[in-house]
Design an enzyme around this catalytic site. Structure first.
Site, mmCIF file in Angstrom:
data_model
loop_
_atom_site.group_PDB
_atom_site.id
_atom_site.type_symbol
_atom_site.label_atom_id
_atom_site.label_comp_id
_atom_site.label_asym_id
_atom_site.label_seq_id
_atom_site.Cartn_x
_atom_site.Cartn_y
_atom_site.Cartn_z
ATOM 1 N N GLU A 58 -6.287 3.822 -6.038
ATOM 2 C CA GLU A 58 -7.524 4.017 -5.273
ATOM 3 C C GLU A 58 -8.007 5.431 -5.551
ATOM 4 O O GLU A 58 -7.274 6.397 -5.324
ATOM 5 C CB GLU A 58 -7.287 3.826 -3.770
ATOM 6 C CG GLU A 58 -8.600 3.718 -3.018
ATOM 7 C CD GLU A 58 -8.652 4.474 -1.698
ATOM 8 O OE1 GLU A 58 -9.558 4.207 -0.897
ATOM 9 O OE2 GLU A 58 -7.799 5.354 -1.457
ATOM 10 N N HIS A 104 -11.221 -2.408 3.868
ATOM 11 C CA HIS A 104 -11.111 -2.037 5.282
ATOM 12 C C HIS A 104 -11.850 -0.743 5.629
ATOM 13 O O HIS A 104 -11.877 -0.343 6.785
ATOM 14 C CB HIS A 104 -9.624 -1.899 5.638
ATOM 15 C CG HIS A 104 -8.979 -0.790 4.859
ATOM 16 N ND1 HIS A 104 -8.787 -0.865 3.497
ATOM 17 C CD2 HIS A 104 -8.511 0.413 5.236
ATOM 18 C CE1 HIS A 104 -8.215 0.250 3.072
ATOM 19 N NE2 HIS A 104 -8.042 1.046 4.108
ATOM 20 N N ASP A 105 -12.438 -0.085 4.616
ATOM 21 C CA ASP A 105 -13.173 1.165 4.848
ATOM 22 C C ASP A 105 -14.682 0.979 4.725
ATOM 23 O O ASP A 105 -15.431 1.954 4.814
ATOM 24 C CB ASP A 105 -12.762 2.227 3.817
ATOM 25 C CG ASP A 105 -11.305 2.645 3.928
ATOM 26 O OD1 ASP A 105 -10.746 2.570 5.035
ATOM 27 O OD2 ASP A 105 -10.734 3.049 2.893
ATOM 28 N N ASP A 151 0.862 -1.164 0.000
ATOM 29 C CA ASP A 151 0.000 0.000 0.000
ATOM 30 C C ASP A 151 0.909 1.228 0.000
ATOM 31 O O ASP A 151 1.829 1.327 0.821
ATOM 32 C CB ASP A 151 -0.854 -0.008 1.283
ATOM 33 C CG ASP A 151 -2.220 0.598 1.071
ATOM 34 O OD1 ASP A 151 -2.293 1.663 0.457
ATOM 35 O OD2 ASP A 151 -3.204 -0.003 1.538
ATOM 36 N N ASP A 204 -2.952 4.780 -2.479
ATOM 37 C CA ASP A 204 -4.016 5.378 -1.680
ATOM 38 C C ASP A 204 -4.421 6.750 -2.236
ATOM 39 O O ASP A 204 -3.552 7.602 -2.477
ATOM 40 C CB ASP A 204 -3.472 5.541 -0.249
ATOM 41 C CG ASP A 204 -4.537 5.844 0.770
ATOM 42 O OD1 ASP A 204 -5.402 4.983 0.993
ATOM 43 O OD2 ASP A 204 -4.497 6.958 1.345
#
Ligand code: ISL
Length: 568
Positions: A257, A330-331, A97, A198
């Site tokens: 993302e 995870h969000d 990430d 990200d």
């Protein structure tokens, strides 16, 4: 030749909640190493590891203070080297990430930047004078309040689209871009196979940082028009790919993302000729049940709208570009509780049905840890149950403005990111086999019956269904390459579409509800072979199908006529 990632399946690990090897209640690299056999058994190709770099953990690692070290919570650089080697030995790849829209406020770059207006690193972040004694514009933070924090030492505001501990880097500065390139090369040299980047469509802010269009009753506005897909973002990404991968980008995977990205922009980002990113992680389908101004305000699920959004993305990137496909990360809350039915009578069938409609589409599927077990939302009740700063800030904000706190708690229980972050349920034992110590976030009480140990030993489990879907993607080129055509777009309960190549056709069909439905699919499917079903005893196809609650099927027919037309 098609790039390798077009027939690959990615599995996301959120290390804090995956597996704990040292009993401190927080997952770590040792825990992942110990559980790699689970991923090998599932059959995934790529692991995307959420951040494990050194970090104060204000946003669970999405606030990085040293990009070239591992946080002691998770292990050491030697541990990540071992993990990379083991993952490769099992025939999988590891993607890191990369969080470079912002750093932690404790990163030495920011400490220097805030030390004085003349510091050489001042311009590495986005500093502005006050406007009429308050923030320079009306932008709001994703995590409540303004996107600006006042620095009393140097008497300016700095920009942070996320928490105040996550200052945004100034990508306009070439030194910043060079520093990011160096970090990426450093990790590639260590052996990683790519990056999930990200909020990478936020790195180029609108010139002059203009006010966002005001929203009634909101002082601070999430200003997508001010920072998403900004003026230089395509140049920055192309430069990154050119300098970091030096023409070897085909060997690696890059996933951007991109909250708020449009289909038109996504075509540009993922057009192979432009050399920016391989695929985007977009959010349109995740917003379907949320109010546009408050993600915790539940609008309920409109299946027709959900299908329409997913189908629009299928069409938009059909000729140019590539989709990533996902239900959860995870969000996001757990998908079986959100779009499925987590009542025990329907839980397994609905988890498998949702997986079927997603994995049948064109794009690269992503599985978020625990999704392959059908893990559900956690029964959170009280404000103090939450650990995520987004949830904590939101509740405090509602409280401070005298809002409806009971309603806020209902919204948090449904949508909070902590739902995705409870420990993986490995077995029925204490702490679900996640840790020998007290987990940082409580284990879901349903781990007594919902766990990996039970499911890997059962042939009709949710896990087995995911494994079958992954195998189909590896075996059938049509899943990566075939055309996509939606069926019954206006049906509020049936989700169906076909995939087609010249030689082969697939029908994917699911009943996304409790009522049995009879669906006329046409004589052409009569006798089609069942490739996968989620209920026992599913028959071969007939022109009319009777689908009980949450029944999902994939039928296949070889197109002999088309094959016969091929030149000899
Ligand atoms: O969960 C959200 C806030 O409501 C999303 O909008 C999320 O913030 C957005 O998708 C960006 O997410 C990424 O960047 C954040 C981090 O907190 C998330 O965990 C990460 O996935 C800041 O780095």
């Amino acid at each position: 030749m098609s790039p390798w990632w077009k027939s690959a399946v990615v599995y996301q690990i959120y290390p804090r909640s995956f597996a704990d090897s040292d009993g401190d209640g927080i997952g770590d690299l040792g825990g992942i190493l110990h559980r790699l056999d689970h991923l090998a058994a599932l059959g995934v190709d790529v692991i995307w590891l959420s951040p494990v770099y050194r970090s104060p953990q204000a946003d669970n690692g999405y606030d990085i203070s040293d990009y070239r070290d591992i946080d002691p919570l998770f292990g050491t650089l030697a541990d990540i080297d071992t993990l990379i080697a083991e993952v490769h030995a099992l025939g999988m790849k590891l993607v890191m990430d990369l969080v470079v829209n912002h750093t932690s406020a404790e990163h030495p770059w920011f400490t220097e930047s805030r030390s004085s207006p003349d510091n050489p690193k001042r311009d590495w972040y986005i500093w502005r004078d006050a406007r009429d004694g308050v923030e320079p514009n009306n932008w709001g933070s994703f995590f409540s309040g303004p996107a600006w924090t006042w620095d009393p030492g140097t008497e300016q505001f700095y920009l942070h689209l996320f928490d105040r501990t996550q200052p945004d880097l100034n990508w306009h500065n070439p030194e910043v871009r060079k520093a990011v390139q160096d970090i990426m090369v450093w990790w590639l040299d260590r052996g990683v196979d790519g990056f999930r980047m990200d909020v990478i469509n936020f790195i180029s802010k609108a010139d002059g940082l203009p006010d966002a269009r005001p929203v009634p009753l909101q002082r601070h506005v999430i200003a997508f028009d001010g920072f998403a897909d900004g003026p230089r973002v395509h140049d920055y990404l192309a430069e990154l790919t050119r300098t970091v991968f030096g023409g070897r980008d085909g060997e690696y995977l890059t996933v951007g993302e991109m909250p708020g990205v449009t289909t038109e922009q996504a075509r540009l980002y993922t057009d192979p000729a432009r050399g920016e990113v391989d695929m985007v992680f977009q959010f349109e389908h995740m917003a379907i049940d949320q109010s546009p101004t408050d993600k915790f305000e539940d609008r309920g699920l409109d299946l027709v709208a959900l299908k329409a959004t997913m189908h629009r993305w299928q069409a938009a990137l059909a000729d140019t570009g590539w989709n990533s496909l996902y239900w959860s990360n995870h969000d996001q809350p757990r998908v079986v509780s959100r779009f499925g039915d987590d009542d025990p009578a329907y839980w397994a069938a609905s988890a498998k049905a949702l997986a079927t409609v997603l994995h049948g589409m064109r794009g690269t599927p992503f599985i978020y840890q625990g999704e392959e077990l059908g893990m559900t939302n956690h029964p959170f009740r009280y404000p103090q149950d939450y650990r995520d700063l987004e949830a904590v800030n939101y509740y405090d904000d509602v409280l401070a403005r005298g809002g409806d706190t009971a309603q806020a708690l209902i919204g948090l229980a449904r949508m909070s990111r902590d739902n995705a972050r409870t420990p993986i349920q490995w077995d029925a034992g204490e702490h679900a086999g996640f840790s020998t110590g007290e987990p940082w976030l409580p284990v879901n009480p349903n781990h007594r019956w919902l766990n990996a140990e039970v499911q890997t030993a059962t042939t009709d489990s949710v896990f087995a269904h995911y494994r079958a879907l992954i195998r189909l993607r590896h075996e059938l080129p049509i899943l990566a390459e075939g055309d996509f055509t939606p069926l019954f777009p206006d049906d509020p309960q049936i989700w169906a579409y076909t995939r087609a190549t010249a030689e082969h056709r697939l029908l994917v069909i699911a009943n996304c509800g409790r009522d049995t439905r009879t669906v006329d699919i046409g004589a052409e499917w009569e006798g089609a072979q069942l490739l996968l079903g989620n209920l026992p005893g599913t028959p071969a196809a007939s022109a009319s199908l009777e689908l009980p609650a949450w029944d999902a099927r994939i039928y296949s027919i070889a197109c002999h006529a088309a094959a016969g037309r091929r030149p000899a």
